[in-house]
Design an enzyme around this catalytic site. Structure first.
Site, PDB file in Angstrom:
ATOM      1  N   HIS A  84       0.816   5.151   1.251  1.00 36.33           N
ATOM      2  CA  HIS A  84       0.175   6.120   2.136  1.00 36.33           C
ATOM      3  C   HIS A  84       0.178   7.473   1.427  1.00 36.33           C
ATOM      4  O   HIS A  84       1.236   7.924   0.958  1.00 36.33           O
ATOM      5  CB  HIS A  84       0.962   6.281   3.443  1.00 36.33           C
ATOM      6  CG  HIS A  84       1.036   5.050   4.286  1.00 36.33           C
ATOM      7  ND1 HIS A  84       0.201   4.839   5.359  1.00 36.33           N
ATOM      8  CD2 HIS A  84       1.852   3.965   4.238  1.00 36.33           C
ATOM      9  CE1 HIS A  84       0.506   3.688   5.938  1.00 36.33           C
ATOM     10  NE2 HIS A  84       1.504   3.136   5.275  1.00 36.33           N
ATOM     11  N   HIS A 143       0.834  -1.198   0.000  1.00 37.48           N
ATOM     12  CA  HIS A 143       0.000   0.000   0.000  1.00 37.48           C
ATOM     13  C   HIS A 143       0.868   1.246   0.000  1.00 37.48           C
ATOM     14  O   HIS A 143       1.981   1.244   0.516  1.00 37.48           O
ATOM     15  CB  HIS A 143      -0.949   0.006   1.214  1.00 37.48           C
ATOM     16  CG  HIS A 143      -0.259  -0.245   2.507  1.00 37.48           C
ATOM     17  ND1 HIS A 143       0.075  -1.514   2.930  1.00 37.48           N
ATOM     18  CD2 HIS A 143       0.171   0.593   3.473  1.00 37.48           C
ATOM     19  CE1 HIS A 143       0.682  -1.442   4.099  1.00 37.48           C
ATOM     20  NE2 HIS A 143       0.762  -0.162   4.447  1.00 37.48           N
TER      21      HIS A 143
HETATM   22  P1  5GP Z   1       1.989   0.014   7.334  1.00 38.56           P
HETATM   23  O1  5GP Z   1       2.531   0.186   8.719  1.00 38.56           O
HETATM   24  O2  5GP Z   1       1.912  -1.445   6.962  1.00 38.56           O
HETATM   25  O3  5GP Z   1       2.686   0.850   6.300  1.00 38.56           O
HETATM   26  O4  5GP Z   1       0.523   0.609   7.369  1.00 38.56           O
HETATM   27  C1  5GP Z   1      -0.634  -0.113   7.542  1.00 38.56           C
HETATM   28  C2  5GP Z   1      -1.753   0.888   7.639  1.00 38.56           C
HETATM   29  O5  5GP Z   1      -2.971   0.234   7.480  1.00 38.56           O
HETATM   30  C3  5GP Z   1      -1.789   1.618   8.979  1.00 38.56           C
HETATM   31  O6  5GP Z   1      -1.707   3.022   8.746  1.00 38.56           O
HETATM   32  C4  5GP Z   1      -3.109   1.191   9.584  1.00 38.56           C
HETATM   33  O7  5GP Z   1      -3.742   2.232  10.299  1.00 38.56           O
HETATM   34  C5  5GP Z   1      -3.909   0.783   8.373  1.00 38.56           C
HETATM   35  N1  5GP Z   1      -4.881  -0.253   8.621  1.00 38.56           N
HETATM   36  C6  5GP Z   1      -4.699  -1.396   9.311  1.00 38.56           C
HETATM   37  N2  5GP Z   1      -5.812  -2.153   9.281  1.00 38.56           N
HETATM   38  C7  5GP Z   1      -6.738  -1.478   8.551  1.00 38.56           C
HETATM   39  C8  5GP Z   1      -8.072  -1.764   8.161  1.00 38.56           C
HETATM   40  O8  5GP Z   1      -8.646  -2.798   8.481  1.00 38.56           O
HETATM   41  N3  5GP Z   1      -8.702  -0.834   7.424  1.00 38.56           N
HETATM   42  C9  5GP Z   1      -8.086   0.327   7.048  1.00 38.56           C
HETATM   43  N4  5GP Z   1      -8.810   1.176   6.326  1.00 38.56           N
HETATM   44  N5  5GP Z   1      -6.828   0.631   7.379  1.00 38.56           N
HETATM   45  C10 5GP Z   1      -6.140  -0.270   8.131  1.00 38.56           C
END
Ligand code: 5GP
Length: 151
Positions: free
Chosen positions: A97, A95
């Site tokens: 951001h 993903h």
């Molecule tokens: P990472 O740390 O992997 O770059 O970011 C994962 C992101 O996914 C975090 O910002 C977290 O808040 C978001 N996130 C985790 N679970 C969910 C979910 O079930 N739905 C949504 N919309 N965001 C999520």
């Protein structure tokens, strides 16, 4: 976890969708308007993405970033992607951001050569996420807004 959102089995505040790409609000935003953009195919990290899949996601980023900037009246947009546990990745579905940034509330601070990011997540209610998603969708180009397929 994001596959359940792609499949419509888990709730999400959708900003944009097409066969290859999905954009939705982060449920724990570090700024109001924090959007996640993902390939609909399950790919854990960027090096698993084929060239065509990569192009399909990347080509949507300019319009999404522009709509986000306008919707949040932001001065800037920061885009980043954490790839691998050591990078801080917590959800192993690739993903990007997209974060709106206001000059009065910078994300990045510099002190000489020391550069720090201030990232504090705030759990946000679904109704508020839905309202923000609507605002961003309304700023997408016409065809893209319809493609989101959300109310
Ligand atoms: P990472 O740390 O992997 O770059 O970011 C994962 C992101 O996914 C975090 O910002 C977290 O808040 C978001 N996130 C985790 N679970 C969910 C979910 O079930 N739905 C949504 N919309 N965001 C999520």
């Amino acid at each position: 976890m994001f596959c359940a959102i792609v499949a419509g089995r888990a709730p999400a505040s959708l900003v944009y969708r097409d066969p290859a790409t999905l954009a939705f609000m982060d449920v724990n935003p570090v700024r109001p308007g924090h959007v996640l953009v993902i390939p609909t195919a399950h790919r854990a990290q960027i090096w698993e993405l084929g060239e065509a899949e990569s192009a399909a996601v990347y080509r949507r980023l300019p319009a999404l970033a522009s709509a986000l900037k306008a919707a949040m009246a932001a001065d800037a947009v920061t885009i980043f992607s954490l790839n691998g546990r050591a990078a801080g990745q917590t959800v192993f579905h690739l993903h990007f951001h997209l974060l709106p940034v206001h000059a009065r509330d910078p994300l990045l601070r510099r002190r000489g050569r020391r550069v720090t990011f201030q990232l504090v997540q705030v759990r946000t209610a679904r109704a508020e996420l839905d309202a923000l998603a609507r605002r961003i969708r309304a700023r997408l180009p016409d065809g893209a807004e319809r493609a989101a397929g959300a109310p």
